[in-house]
Design a protein around this motif. Sequence first.
Motif, PDB file in Angstrom:
ATOM      1  N   GLU A   1       0.838  -1.203   0.000  1.00  0.00           N
ATOM      2  CA  GLU A   1       0.000   0.000   0.000  1.00  0.00           C
ATOM      3  C   GLU A   1       0.877   1.258   0.000  1.00  0.00           C
ATOM      4  O   GLU A   1       0.603   2.211  -0.747  1.00  0.00           O
ATOM      5  N   GLN A   2       1.880   1.243   0.823  1.00  0.00           N
ATOM      6  CA  GLN A   2       2.782   2.397   0.886  1.00  0.00           C
ATOM      7  C   GLN A   2       3.531   2.580  -0.429  1.00  0.00           C
ATOM      8  O   GLN A   2       3.672   3.704  -0.935  1.00  0.00           O
TER       9      GLN A   2
ATOM     10  N   CYS B   1       2.613   1.575  -3.446  1.00  0.00           N
ATOM     11  CA  CYS B   1       1.686   2.023  -4.491  1.00  0.00           C
ATOM     12  C   CYS B   1       1.334   3.503  -4.321  1.00  0.00           C
ATOM     13  O   CYS B   1       1.203   4.233  -5.307  1.00  0.00           O
ATOM     14  N   ALA B   2       1.172   3.930  -3.080  1.00  0.00           N
ATOM     15  CA  ALA B   2       0.850   5.340  -2.838  1.00  0.00           C
ATOM     16  C   ALA B   2       1.991   6.246  -3.294  1.00  0.00           C
ATOM     17  O   ALA B   2       1.764   7.304  -3.912  1.00  0.00           O
ATOM     18  N   ARG B   3       3.219   5.866  -3.005  1.00  0.00           N
ATOM     19  CA  ARG B   3       4.381   6.660  -3.430  1.00  0.00           C
ATOM     20  C   ARG B   3       4.472   6.705  -4.947  1.00  0.00           C
ATOM     21  O   ARG B   3       4.755   7.762  -5.529  1.00  0.00           O
TER      22      ARG B   3
ATOM     23  N   TYR C   1       2.005   6.253  -7.100  1.00  0.00           N
ATOM     24  CA  TYR C   1       0.876   7.030  -7.630  1.00  0.00           C
ATOM     25  C   TYR C   1       1.181   8.521  -7.555  1.00  0.00           C
ATOM     26  O   TYR C   1       0.903   9.278  -8.502  1.00  0.00           O
TER      27      TYR C   1
END
Length: 340
Positions: free
Chosen positions: A79-80, A82-84, A86
């Motif tokens: 999750e972390q 993918c957030a970075r 994105y």
Amino acid sequence: MSAFVDAAAPLLNASRFRAAHEAEWIRLEALLKRIEKRSVRVLTDDDLLALPLLYRATLSSLSVSRQTSLDRALIAYLEQLCARAYFQLYGVSDSAWRDLGRFFTQGWPGAVASLWRETLVMAFLTLVGAVAAYLLVRADPSWYFGIIPEGLAGGRDPDASAAALRATLYHSRDSGLGVFASFLFNHNAQIAIFAFALGFAFVVPTALLILYNGLMLGAMIAVFAGKGLGLNFVAWLAIHGTTEMFAIIIAGAAGMRIGTAIAFPGREERMVAVVTAGRTAAIAMAGVVLMLAVAAMLEGIGRQVVTGDGLRAGIGLAMLAAWLVYYYGIGRRYAQNRRG
């Protein structure tokens, strides 16, 4: 590289799943660290192409992890990650101040440094034109009137006396030097714009315009030199002319980059080559506008404050040295770091 994972399997072994896809996550994380530490410009072309693929693959891994209830620590990590990713791909840009700082420290000098071959060509054309006009006007002053527009001459022609020409260099209030300098600046700004814009016509008009600008420079020097004021005129011109002429040469180089991309795209598609060249040329031209603004301020200083020939020439040479260090010191180092 697989961008998608079969999510239909009812059970997944966490260790096997990690072993199958961990290389993609590690590479994505490494690219993100480089971008976050410096900027996206440090990535190679292959890295830039791989970045969205790695993001989609990691996003697919996250989806599978959630659906199959894999290790919660692994889900948090993905999750972390993918957030970075994105944020770097679709997020908002940096602050305006940071973007402006990158323009001055990376974009502008890097773009001009990459045009060094075209810049040498334009500088050579300017020099050839200046030398040719100087020799022609010294041999036959009538050539001057065929080279210099009447508005640009402003009485500074072979028929003017030495006293009148000297007055134009040192007595601005009485000679209308401010009007002449303003006309000269506007004229040079127009040449810079046209030299860039005409590059689309396969470079030829740009080359001719730069050559003609050199002819005007040489003809004007010849007139003052004929009255024993050649060095005085060069000193007056140097304080702002080194910046102004350099800006015109860079504008011609930017136009040449676009023109050669149109005429000789190489292995790339013509449109792709033009877009790439246009991006570099546009950044360089933004810098040209700033250079012309600096030249205008220097002209005001030279006309109103600095009257000594030595000081005028010294300021002009110092400005030229500063531009060279800025472009081919900072700019070249940035270009090398980007390739690395």
